[in-house]
Each structure stands twice: as C-alpha cells, then as structure tokens.
Design a protein around this motif. Structure first.
Motif, PDB file in Angstrom:
ATOM      1  N   ARG A   4       0.850  -1.199   0.000  1.00  0.00           N
ATOM      2  CA  ARG A   4       0.000   0.000   0.000  1.00  0.00           C
ATOM      3  C   ARG A   4       0.877   1.237   0.000  1.00  0.00           C
ATOM      4  O   ARG A   4       1.990   1.222   0.505  1.00  0.00           O
ATOM      5  CB  ARG A   4      -0.888   0.056   1.245  1.00  0.00           C
ATOM      6  N   VAL A   5       0.321   2.307  -0.520  1.00  0.00           N
ATOM      7  CA  VAL A   5       0.953   3.628  -0.489  1.00  0.00           C
ATOM      8  C   VAL A   5      -0.121   4.588   0.019  1.00  0.00           C
ATOM      9  O   VAL A   5      -1.271   4.515  -0.405  1.00  0.00           O
ATOM     10  CB  VAL A   5       1.435   4.063  -1.894  1.00  0.00           C
ATOM     11  N   VAL A   6       0.247   5.463   0.941  1.00  0.00           N
ATOM     12  CA  VAL A   6      -0.705   6.419   1.494  1.00  0.00           C
ATOM     13  C   VAL A   6      -0.237   7.834   1.148  1.00  0.00           C
ATOM     14  O   VAL A   6       0.918   8.190   1.397  1.00  0.00           O
ATOM     15  CB  VAL A   6      -0.833   6.276   3.029  1.00  0.00           C
ATOM     16  N   CYS A   7      -1.136   8.609   0.574  1.00  0.00           N
ATOM     17  CA  CYS A   7      -0.863  10.012   0.274  1.00  0.00           C
ATOM     18  C   CYS A   7      -1.685  10.874   1.231  1.00  0.00           C
ATOM     19  O   CYS A   7      -2.857  10.583   1.466  1.00  0.00           O
ATOM     20  CB  CYS A   7      -1.288  10.376  -1.147  1.00  0.00           C
ATOM     21  N   TRP A   8      -1.058  11.904   1.751  1.00  0.00           N
ATOM     22  CA  TRP A   8      -1.761  12.893   2.565  1.00  0.00           C
ATOM     23  C   TRP A   8      -1.663  14.215   1.838  1.00  0.00           C
ATOM     24  O   TRP A   8      -0.576  14.612   1.402  1.00  0.00           O
ATOM     25  CB  TRP A   8      -1.114  13.055   3.940  1.00  0.00           C
ATOM     26  N   LEU A   9      -2.770  14.925   1.727  1.00  0.00           N
ATOM     27  CA  LEU A   9      -2.795  16.279   1.192  1.00  0.00           C
ATOM     28  C   LEU A   9      -3.255  17.186   2.314  1.00  0.00           C
ATOM     29  O   LEU A   9      -4.282  16.912   2.949  1.00  0.00           O
ATOM     30  CB  LEU A   9      -3.784  16.392   0.027  1.00  0.00           C
ATOM     31  N   VAL A  10      -2.506  18.237   2.578  1.00  0.00           N
ATOM     32  CA  VAL A  10      -2.880  19.177   3.622  1.00  0.00           C
ATOM     33  C   VAL A  10      -2.805  20.580   3.038  1.00  0.00           C
ATOM     34  O   VAL A  10      -1.750  20.989   2.528  1.00  0.00           O
ATOM     35  CB  VAL A  10      -1.945  19.072   4.849  1.00  0.00           C
ATOM     36  N   ALA A  11      -3.926  21.293   3.078  1.00  0.00           N
ATOM     37  CA  ALA A  11      -3.964  22.659   2.561  1.00  0.00           C
ATOM     38  C   ALA A  11      -3.096  23.565   3.427  1.00  0.00           C
ATOM     39  O   ALA A  11      -3.084  23.448   4.649  1.00  0.00           O
ATOM     40  CB  ALA A  11      -5.397  23.175   2.537  1.00  0.00           C
ATOM     41  N   GLN A  12      -2.351  24.444   2.776  1.00  0.00           N
ATOM     42  CA  GLN A  12      -1.520  25.437   3.461  1.00  0.00           C
ATOM     43  C   GLN A  12      -1.756  26.781   2.794  1.00  0.00           C
ATOM     44  O   GLN A  12      -1.700  26.860   1.569  1.00  0.00           O
ATOM     45  CB  GLN A  12      -0.037  25.085   3.349  1.00  0.00           C
ATOM     46  N   SER A  13      -1.990  27.798   3.529  1.00  0.00           N
ATOM     47  CA  SER A  13      -2.298  29.148   3.036  1.00  0.00           C
ATOM     48  C   SER A  13      -2.615  29.171   1.542  1.00  0.00           C
ATOM     49  O   SER A  13      -3.749  29.053   1.149  1.00  0.00           O
ATOM     50  CB  SER A  13      -1.218  30.141   3.427  1.00  0.00           C
ATOM     51  N   SER A  14      -1.635  29.299   0.677  1.00  0.00           N
ATOM     52  CA  SER A  14      -1.919  29.360  -0.764  1.00  0.00           C
ATOM     53  C   SER A  14      -1.426  28.120  -1.498  1.00  0.00           C
ATOM     54  O   SER A  14      -1.360  28.111  -2.720  1.00  0.00           O
ATOM     55  CB  SER A  14      -1.270  30.604  -1.358  1.00  0.00           C
ATOM     56  N   ILE A  45       2.205  17.734   0.398  1.00  0.00           N
ATOM     57  CA  ILE A  45       1.939  16.374  -0.049  1.00  0.00           C
ATOM     58  C   ILE A  45       2.878  15.458   0.716  1.00  0.00           C
ATOM     59  O   ILE A  45       4.074  15.732   0.797  1.00  0.00           O
ATOM     60  CB  ILE A  45       2.213  16.228  -1.564  1.00  0.00           C
ATOM     61  N   GLU A  46       2.330  14.390   1.274  1.00  0.00           N
ATOM     62  CA  GLU A  46       3.152  13.368   1.929  1.00  0.00           C
ATOM     63  C   GLU A  46       2.794  12.026   1.314  1.00  0.00           C
ATOM     64  O   GLU A  46       1.622  11.708   1.165  1.00  0.00           O
ATOM     65  CB  GLU A  46       2.891  13.314   3.437  1.00  0.00           C
ATOM     66  N   VAL A  47       3.804  11.259   0.951  1.00  0.00           N
ATOM     67  CA  VAL A  47       3.587   9.915   0.427  1.00  0.00           C
ATOM     68  C   VAL A  47       4.370   8.949   1.307  1.00  0.00           C
ATOM     69  O   VAL A  47       5.581   9.076   1.446  1.00  0.00           O
ATOM     70  CB  VAL A  47       4.022   9.802  -1.054  1.00  0.00           C
ATOM     71  N   THR A  48       3.644   8.020   1.919  1.00  0.00           N
ATOM     72  CA  THR A  48       4.243   7.048   2.818  1.00  0.00           C
ATOM     73  C   THR A  48       4.132   5.656   2.212  1.00  0.00           C
ATOM     74  O   THR A  48       3.058   5.251   1.777  1.00  0.00           O
ATOM     75  CB  THR A  48       3.540   7.071   4.193  1.00  0.00           C
ATOM     76  N   ASP A  49       5.270   4.957   2.193  1.00  0.00           N
ATOM     77  CA  ASP A  49       5.273   3.574   1.715  1.00  0.00           C
ATOM     78  C   ASP A  49       5.561   2.664   2.906  1.00  0.00           C
ATOM     79  O   ASP A  49       5.635   3.127   4.036  1.00  0.00           O
ATOM     80  CB  ASP A  49       6.294   3.382   0.582  1.00  0.00           C
ATOM     81  N   GLN A  50       5.734   1.406   2.647  1.00  0.00           N
ATOM     82  CA  GLN A  50       6.021   0.452   3.718  1.00  0.00           C
ATOM     83  C   GLN A  50       7.495   0.062   3.721  1.00  0.00           C
ATOM     84  O   GLN A  50       7.875  -0.927   4.326  1.00  0.00           O
ATOM     85  CB  GLN A  50       5.149  -0.796   3.538  1.00  0.00           C
ATOM     86  N   GLY A  51       8.303   0.862   3.066  1.00  0.00           N
ATOM     87  CA  GLY A  51       9.723   0.560   2.942  1.00  0.00           C
ATOM     88  C   GLY A  51      10.517   0.883   4.197  1.00  0.00           C
ATOM     89  O   GLY A  51       9.984   1.400   5.181  1.00  0.00           O
ATOM     90  N   HIS A  52      11.800   0.609   4.116  1.00  0.00           N
ATOM     91  CA  HIS A  52      12.704   0.808   5.246  1.00  0.00           C
ATOM     92  C   HIS A  52      13.388   2.161   5.205  1.00  0.00           C
ATOM     93  O   HIS A  52      14.324   2.407   5.953  1.00  0.00           O
ATOM     94  CB  HIS A  52      13.762  -0.300   5.271  1.00  0.00           C
ATOM     95  N   GLY A  53      12.975   3.026   4.323  1.00  0.00           N
ATOM     96  CA  GLY A  53      13.579   4.341   4.240  1.00  0.00           C
ATOM     97  C   GLY A  53      14.615   4.402   3.145  1.00  0.00           C
ATOM     98  O   GLY A  53      14.938   3.417   2.503  1.00  0.00           O
TER      99      GLY A  53
END
Length: 150
Positions: free
Chosen positions: A80-90, A94-102
């Motif tokens: 699985r891959v998880v994307c987070w979108l968070v609005a910031q002023s203008s 974007i954050e994309v998290t995988d299940q990897g070891h970095g």
C-alpha cells in the motif's frame, strides 16, 4: 411574560472551542500498483480544485505526487501507499508514505542522457518550495513530503 419563556437557552461556546479550525486535509490509500499513479493524480486534481487552489499549484502537485507514488511503488516492496494532502495558506503539502525501510540521504543528481530514470529528485527539488524525508523511525514506513506554492 417574556417571548423566550419556556425556550432552552443556547449555551455560549467555551473558550477552548474558539481555536481556529485545522486546515483541510485528505488521506488517499492506494494499492502499490502502477495504475495507482494515475489514480493519485486524479484525486489530487479533484481535491485541490475543490479547495480552490490555483491551477499552477494543482498542476505542480500532480507532477510531484506522480513522482513520489511512482518511487514508492518502484523502489519498495510495499503493498500500500498512502498520500496525505494538507492545505496550506496558498498551497499544499503532499506526503507519500510507503512500507519501505527508508532511503539513504540523497542529493539530487544529474542523470545521464541515456538513463530511463534517475531524474525524480531533481524534478522534486525544482518543483517544490521545500521537501524532505521522514525516516521510518518516526512513522511506519518512509514518508517523502513536499510543499507546493504558486
């Protein structure tokens, strides 16, 4: 007799209730398969349009999420891959998290003209205002984040 006689008074908000709302955000859960790249781009476009962000931010965010999701799929053994979108002023984070070891600390480098890949971090570096990596010790899996603004 008062015209309000018998009605329930509306309670005044407590001081703690007056904090500003948190910025809007969205979590996008995707299977780690090639078709998820297009799905992520589509969801990003729809969400940023809904938030009323400028077209330039939306276009750039789509490129960035394509690169990050592609890297998560190609370079890890994630299911699985998880994307987070968070609005910031203008803009948007974007954050994309995988299940990897970095990933080992990397610096964007020039790929040879014959190489089929190897331009992702250069692209990310040129498109994002800021970007970075949250190592697996702080979250489950590796998270690469980028901030996009006009």
């Amino acid at each position: 007799m008062s015209p309000l006689h018998g009605t329930t008074r509306i309670p005044q908000p407590r001081r703690a209730d007056r904090r500003p709302p948190s910025p809007p955000g969205e979590r996008i859960d995707l299977p780690a398969v090639a078709t998820s790249v297009a799905a992520a781009r589509s969801r990003v476009r729809a969400r940023l349009h809904h938030w009323g962000l400028p077209e330039s931010v939306t276009d750039t965010a789509q490129l960035v999420v394509s690169e990050l999701v592609t890297n998560a799929i190609l370079h890890t053994r994630s299911d699985r891959v998880v994307c987070w979108l968070v609005a910031q002023s203008s803009g948007v984070r974007i954050e994309v998290t995988d299940q990897g070891h970095g990933m080992a600390p990397r610096v964007p480098r020039q790929a040879s003209s014959e190489a089929e890949g190897g331009r992702g971090l250069v692209l990310l570096d040129s498109l994002a205002v800021r970007w970075g990596v949250i190592p697996p010790g702080h979250v489950s899996g590796c998270t690469v984040w980028a901030e996009i603004r006009p």
